[in-house]
Design an enzyme around this catalytic site. Structure first.
Site, PDB file in Angstrom:
ATOM      1  N   LYS A  44      -1.189  -5.253   3.918  1.00 30.77           N
ATOM      2  CA  LYS A  44      -2.509  -5.719   4.690  1.00 30.77           C
ATOM      3  C   LYS A  44      -1.919  -6.391   6.093  1.00 30.77           C
ATOM      4  O   LYS A  44      -0.897  -6.951   6.166  1.00 30.77           O
ATOM      5  CB  LYS A  44      -3.224  -6.763   4.027  1.00 30.77           C
ATOM      6  N   ASP A  99       0.766  -1.223  -0.009  1.00 33.82           N
ATOM      7  CA  ASP A  99      -0.035  -0.106  -0.015  1.00 33.82           C
ATOM      8  C   ASP A  99       0.713   1.397  -0.010  1.00 33.82           C
ATOM      9  O   ASP A  99       0.329   2.093  -0.509  1.00 33.82           O
ATOM     10  CB  ASP A  99      -0.999  -0.096   1.140  1.00 33.82           C
TER      11      ASP A  99
HETATM   12  O1  MRU Z   1      -7.712  -3.211   2.695  1.00 30.89           O
HETATM   13  P1  MRU Z   1      -7.577  -3.437   1.114  1.00 30.89           P
HETATM   14  O2  MRU Z   1      -8.231  -4.399   0.776  1.00 30.89           O
HETATM   15  O3  MRU Z   1      -7.590  -2.101   0.189  1.00 30.89           O
HETATM   16  O4  MRU Z   1      -5.902  -3.896   1.340  1.00 30.89           O
HETATM   17  C1  MRU Z   1      -5.294  -4.408   0.162  1.00 30.89           C
HETATM   18  C2  MRU Z   1      -3.715  -4.650   0.494  1.00 30.89           C
HETATM   19  O5  MRU Z   1      -3.271  -4.564   1.371  1.00 30.89           O
HETATM   20  C3  MRU Z   1      -3.131  -5.024  -0.986  1.00 30.89           C
HETATM   21  O6  MRU Z   1      -2.180  -6.115  -0.617  1.00 30.89           O
HETATM   22  C4  MRU Z   1      -2.337  -3.755  -1.466  1.00 30.89           C
HETATM   23  O7  MRU Z   1      -3.340  -2.919  -1.507  1.00 30.89           O
HETATM   24  C5  MRU Z   1      -1.705  -4.072  -2.629  1.00 30.89           C
HETATM   25  S1  MRU Z   1      -2.838  -4.437  -4.019  1.00 30.89           S
HETATM   26  C6  MRU Z   1      -1.779  -4.515  -5.474  1.00 30.89           C
END
Ligand code: MRU
Length: 407
Positions: free
Chosen positions: A249, A238
């Site tokens: 995550k 992220d």
């Molecule tokens: O809370 P989310 O579902 O938006 O979290 C998503 C993640 O943590 C993904 O691993 C990250 O955004 C990379 S997506 C290519």
């Protein structure tokens, strides 16, 4: 290819990821406020995908304001930018995409264009963000597949697939590219408590592509790593700080620690839009706290006793020391991350943080003069038999906790 965010005359359409895997429902939105709400409510999620959606949210704002005078037009875009950027705090792609569209509009107006022309330019820029994201994912796949041996058993966390991007995926893009090259790859998907992106979304999109996937509870990953049932871990991100610390995550950090403990390479696949040049290290990354109901409840049913509260930090930070390599569209970066990332982002090397005296400094690898391994270097590594297997570096210089853990 699944594309979870589309844009057209009717507005923005989002595949409602809250309904997957049970229903494929599309939601149409015609205002930046509605896009921001959809991002906050997880209709669309995943760092690059929320960036793409937010870019289209800006395009909607520009479209709606195209009949206004220039100052009112700018004010509307500023208001939309603020609303969209505040929807979720951790994924830097969101603010990056919003700023990219706003900046394009600003420069277009400064060049003497009319408001209507600037509004059109905003739409084109938002479309370009999506198209570039898909192209970046394919390039990442080409680089990253070099790290995936034939027959690999790949563990992933959350959903870093087509659903989380403009299309194709980052971590799952690496898997897809390896499969497209004819390799047999099987995926272990952490279910990813509490929101179950792995169980619901990763499993859904890999099954759709015919890629073998087995879901495990997050708590099973450690023992499968210990039993030698995982060849490599690949996750998305992220936000990546200048020193290589990776926010992803919640549950990614313990996975990285366990991978290191068992000598399994831990890879991060992320586009350049996920790097935050303004962020020196992971402790500066804002971590979203989501509603505790997402922990206390499942499918609308309460799991924990009434009156008991729950925490829900939605992301964690994996120190660069636990990251074997970062796969980007521009190539593969290994430690020392600060200099490699600085060169990758075109920053002055002096702005990079000094390399901390920890295990990451031992993860040395051939670097080209840009500090990144492009396709050629990656190909050389593959030809030389580097199948991604690496032993953990010695714990010399690691902090006491780490030393104790790995001694
Ligand atoms: O809370 P989310 O579902 O938006 O979290 C998503 C993640 O943590 C993904 O691993 C990250 O955004 C990379 S997506 C290519």
């Amino acid at each position: 290819m699944i594309e979870p965010v589309t844009f057209g005359d009717d507005g923005v359409a989002l595949l409602d990821q809250r309904q997957l895997p049970h229903q494929e429902t599309w939601i149409e939105l015609d205002s930046p406020e509605a896009v921001a709400t959809a991002i906050r409510d997880m209709v669309v999620r995943g760092a690059p995908a929320i960036g793409v959606a937010a870019g289209f949210g800006m395009a909607l704002a520009a479209r709606a304001a195209r009949g206004l005078d220039e100052q009112a037009f700018r004010d509307r875009l500023d208001a939309a930018a603020e609303t969209l950027a505040a929807a979720r705090p951790t994924a830097v792609n969101l603010a990056w995409a919003v700023e990219r569209v706003r900046d394009t509009v600003r420069r277009t107006l400064e060049d003497g264009a009319t408001v209507a022309e600037a509004a059109e330019r905003a739409e084109r820029e938002a479309v370009a963000i999506k198209e570039e994201d898909i192209a970046a994912n394919r390039a990442m796949g080409r680089h990253g597949s070099m790290l995936v041996p034939d027959g690999a058993r790949v563990l992933t966390h959350c959903n870093a697939g087509a659903l989380a991007t403009g299309g194709y995926g980052t971590a799952l893009g690496v898997v897809r590219a390896a499969v497209e090259e004819g390799k047999k790859v099987t995926v272990l998907a952490d279910e990813t408590r509490p929101y179950l992106q792995g169980a619901r979304l990763t499993a859904w999109e890999l099954q759709k592509d015919g890629i073998p996937v087995t879901v495990i509870a997050d708590s099973m990953a450690g023992s499968l790593l210990a039993r030698g049932e995982v060849d490599l871990v690949v996750v998305g991100a992220d936000r990546i700080a200048r020193n290589g610390d990776v926010a992803n995550k919640i549950g990614t950090y313990p996975l990285a620690v366990m991978a290191r403990r068992h000598g399994v390479p831990f890879y991060v696949a992320a586009p350049l839009s996920t790097f935050d040049p303004a962020c020196a290290s992971g402790d500066l990354i804002p971590i979203e706290e989501r509603p505790s109901e997402e922990v206390t409840h499942l499918g609308g049913m309460r799991l924990v006793p009434e009156g008991v509260t729950a925490r829900h930090p939605a992301f964690d930070v994996t120190p660069a020391a636990f990251v074997t390599a970062i796969v980007t569209e521009a190539g593969i970066v290994r430690a020392p991350f600060p200099s490699g990332i600085a060169r990758l982002l075109g920053l002055e090397a002096e702005t990079a943080e000094p390399i901390p005296p920890d295990a990451s400094t031992d993860l040395s690898a051939d670097e080209d003069e840009n500090g990144a391994e492009g396709a050629d270097t990656a190909a050389v590594l593959a030809a030389a038999g580097d199948d991604g297997e690496e032993s953990p570096p010695p714990a010399d210089g690691a902090d006491p906790g780490e030393e104790e853990l790995f001694s």
